[in-house]
Write a protein that holds these residues in place. Structure first.
Motif, PDB file in Angstrom:
ATOM      1  N   HIS A   1       0.862  -1.186   0.000  1.00 38.31           N
ATOM      2  CA  HIS A   1       0.000   0.000   0.000  1.00 38.31           C
ATOM      3  C   HIS A   1       0.900   1.237   0.000  1.00 38.31           C
ATOM      4  CE1 HIS A   1      -2.877   3.036   1.434  1.00 38.31           C
ATOM      5  NE2 HIS A   1      -3.812   2.226   0.952  1.00 38.31           N
TER       6      HIS A   1
ATOM      7  N   SER B   1      -4.636  -0.563  -2.173  1.00 42.10           N
ATOM      8  CA  SER B   1      -5.572   0.566  -2.021  1.00 42.10           C
ATOM      9  C   SER B   1      -7.003   0.108  -2.272  1.00 42.10           C
ATOM     10  CB  SER B   1      -5.194   1.686  -2.991  1.00 42.10           C
ATOM     11  OG  SER B   1      -3.936   2.228  -2.673  1.00 42.10           O
ATOM     12  N   ALA B   2      -7.193  -0.736  -3.287  1.00 35.81           N
ATOM     13  CA  ALA B   2      -8.528  -1.259  -3.571  1.00 35.81           C
ATOM     14  C   ALA B   2      -9.023  -2.131  -2.421  1.00 35.81           C
ATOM     15  CB  ALA B   2      -8.510  -2.052  -4.880  1.00 35.81           C
TER      16      ALA B   2
ATOM     17  N   THR C   1     -10.245   0.059   0.439  1.00 32.80           N
ATOM     18  CA  THR C   1     -11.566   0.600   0.136  1.00 32.80           C
ATOM     19  C   THR C   1     -12.642  -0.464   0.321  1.00 32.80           C
ATOM     20  OG1 THR C   1     -10.627   2.174  -1.445  1.00 32.80           O
ATOM     21  CG2 THR C   1     -12.972   1.663  -1.661  1.00 32.80           C
TER      22      THR C   1
ATOM     23  N   GLY D   1     -13.645  -0.996   3.784  1.00 30.96           N
ATOM     24  CA  GLY D   1     -14.297   0.132   4.445  1.00 30.96           C
ATOM     25  C   GLY D   1     -13.410   0.879   5.405  1.00 30.96           C
TER      26      GLY D   1
ATOM     27  N   PRO E   1     -10.865   3.946   6.087  1.00 30.59           N
ATOM     28  CA  PRO E   1     -10.480   5.212   5.471  1.00 30.59           C
ATOM     29  C   PRO E   1      -8.977   5.410   5.377  1.00 30.59           C
ATOM     30  CG  PRO E   1     -11.224   5.582   7.720  1.00 30.59           C
ATOM     31  CD  PRO E   1     -11.501   4.140   7.402  1.00 30.59           C
ATOM     32  N   ASP E   2      -8.230   4.750   6.260  1.00 30.92           N
ATOM     33  CA  ASP E   2      -6.780   4.924   6.238  1.00 30.92           C
ATOM     34  C   ASP E   2      -6.111   3.711   6.885  1.00 30.92           C
ATOM     35  OD1 ASP E   2      -7.205   5.256   8.999  1.00 30.92           O
ATOM     36  OD2 ASP E   2      -7.162   7.442   8.842  1.00 30.92           O
TER      37      ASP E   2
END
Length: 540
Positions: free
Chosen positions: A164, A261-262, A265, A268, A270-271
């Motif tokens: 990531h 990154s996918a 997401t 769920g 955010p970081d």
């Protein structure tokens, strides 16, 4: 009272030799194991500090030496992994799981002195598995083979292989992913520092693994960070498929950081902080359910290039090698096969469309008269056969000995269920654990044929660990691959041969060459699942 004291003193004196045999003072700290026949067993020894919670996705950290005596009589928990509720032949869920899982186990003869060391890396698609599965019991190999057996845990799934941009940014090297591979390297470093205290020779270490363990062996052979930590290698049913690259898309695969990154997401989060705060089991299960697949990442540090490129350049670790595969690999992995066509005409038409001028040699090897057999053999060869041969050919090219094998042994409980020589079927024979298989594994008969085959394979593997040349008492010699393309078949009895499956390697090497030139991935997408292969200059 005097009699009670005398009795207690006598009991203490009698117990002292047994305690001395199982107490080891290692640089990592004192550890007490247990006795098992003529073997000492040390279970669940930590080899690195577990990166858990807010430390997730960090390299494994060195552990300071512990004080006192650490009890090593129980296996450590498996690394966190999805637990399947299905009852397949591989079903053998761990009793415990934890992020605190970076442990190893040691089986050593009681009188060990500078013995060779056999380090086992379990399979499981980098998603599942653990070091103390029943088949991996190292007692018989230690006892009969005269080697020290070490089995290791390493991080799995999204916890072991997530790349990531945030992780790369916080890394001092600017990279991420490959945490499970870093764990394996940390375990090998621990072996270098500590195994002499257990009677092992740190200058004679063999790494070995099957399936994803075989893939890991190739990663270690390719990694500059692992160079010098082992001296021989065994890759069983390994697969030299495309790996994602950290920051660029290549061979039809997105960058590993983009995959991470996918995944964030989809989960769920955010970081990165939110991802680290998630429950480990929930995180692992959800990521797997949403399709996250762990792979080694070409990051320029641990893995500098694609495995095929490493072997093309002769940059793999120049150590003696055993590589091989099983005749029925896909019989237990039919989920990897594409849908069957309507009949022979549809099969041949699909192959001609996909393979073009390579279709005729393809159909000669995998004819339409038995489509099921052809599909099983195609994916077997494109994944496992081609890889094993490529390893042997590449090693021969750099002047290092490589020993190729085919496991083609069957027995009633497997053959009657269409599982002849299935994926991983050789493992109980190598470890001498034919009576210790998983609950739904086809039961191996405890008869002379199977015991002798197991003794032979254990002998070949352990002698290779000792001296780099596989041999077994009363069995035929196993020649290096060499110019003659030698190999050994294990089917009832070991039998040497030359030129395994003529034409197989050339066909799949040509197909991979074209894929590489056209920036197309090579993995399970062979045969009926293959993309159309373009004619490419420089490729057959």
């Amino acid at each position: 009272m005097k009699r009670v004291i005398a009795t207690a003193l006598a009991a203490s004196l009698l117990a002292t030799p047994a305690l001395a045999q199982t107490l080891v003072d290692a640089p990592a700290g004192s550890v007490e194991g247990s006795a098992q026949r003529s073997v000492r067993v040390f279970k669940g020894i930590p080899y690195a500090r577990p990166p858990v919670g807010p430390l997730r996705w960090k390299p494994p950290a060195a552990l300071p030496a512990w004080s006192g005596v650490r009890r090593a009589t129980e296996f450590g928990p498996a690394c966190v992994q999805p637990v399947s509720r299905s009852r397949g032949i591989y079903s053998d869920p761990p009793a415990r799981m934890s992020e605190d899982c970076l442990t190893l186990n040691i089986w050593t003869p009681k009188t060990a002195t500078r013995l060779p060391v056999f380090v086992w890396i379990h399979g499981g698609a980098l998603v599942s598995g653990y070091s103390h599965e029943s088949m991996y019991d190292g007692a018989r190999m230690a006892e009969r083979g005269g080697v020290i057996v070490v089995s290791i845990n390493y991080r799995l799934g999204i916890l072991g292989y997530l790349a990531h941009p945030e992780l790369s940014g916080e890394s001092g090297e600017g990279v991420s992913g490959n945490y499970g591979l870093r764990d394996q390297i940390a375990a090998l470093n621990w072996v270098q520092r500590n195994i002499a205290a257990f009677g092992g020779d740190p200058g004679n270490v063999t790494i070995a693994g099957e399936s994803a363990g075989g893939l890991s062996v190739m990663y270690l052979m390719a990694s500059p960070a692992a160079r010098g930590l082992f001296h021989k290698a065994i890759a069983q049913s390994a697969y030299m498929i495309t790996a994602p690259e950290l920051k660029q898309g290549r061979f039809g695969l997105p960058p590993a950081e983009a995959v991470g990154s996918a995944a964030m997401t989809a989960l769920g989060a955010p970081d990165l902080a939110a991802l680290r705060a998630m429950d480990a089991e929930k995180l692992t299960n959800t990521a797997a359910a949403k399709g996250y697949g762990p792979w080694g990442t070409v990051d320029g540090k641990l893995l500098t290039r694609q495995l095929v490129e490493t072997w093309d350049r002769g940059e793999q670790a120049p150590v003696p090698l055993i590589a091989g595969f099983n005749a029925g690999e896909l019989r237990s992995l039919r989920v990897l096969l594409p849908p069957a066509p309507a009949g022979p005409a549809a099969y041949e038409a699909a192959i001609r469309e996909r393979y073009g001028d390579l279709a005729e040699p393809f159909l000669a090897l995998y004819p339409s008269r038995d489509i099921d057999a052809a599909m099983l053999a195609t994916t077997r060869d494109a994944l496992y056969g081609w890889t094993a041969a490529r390893l042997a050919i590449g090693h021969t090219a750099i002047g290092r000995p490589a020993y190729l094998y085919l496991f083609d042994h069957g027995y009633p409980a497997a053959d009657d269920n269409g599982l002849h020589a299935f994926h991983a079927a050789e493992l109980p024979y190598v470890f001498g654990t034919i009576g210790q298989t998983a609950p739904y594994w086809p039961k191996i008969p405890d008869d002379l044929v199977n015991r002798r085959l197991s003794d032979a394979m254990l002998g070949y593997w352990s002698s290779f660990a000792r001296a780099g040349v596989p041999g077994a008492a009363g069995q035929q010699g196993w020649k290096p691959y060499g110019k003659e393309a030698n190999y050994m078949t294990f089917a009832g009895v070991p039998k040497p041969g030359v030129k395994l499956f003529p034409g197989m390697f050339a066909l799949h090497e040509a197909a991979v060459c074209r894929r590489r030139a056209a920036d197309i991935a090579w993995n399970w997408n062979a045969g009926l699942a293959s993309p159309v292969l373009p004619r490419t200059a420089g490729c057959r």
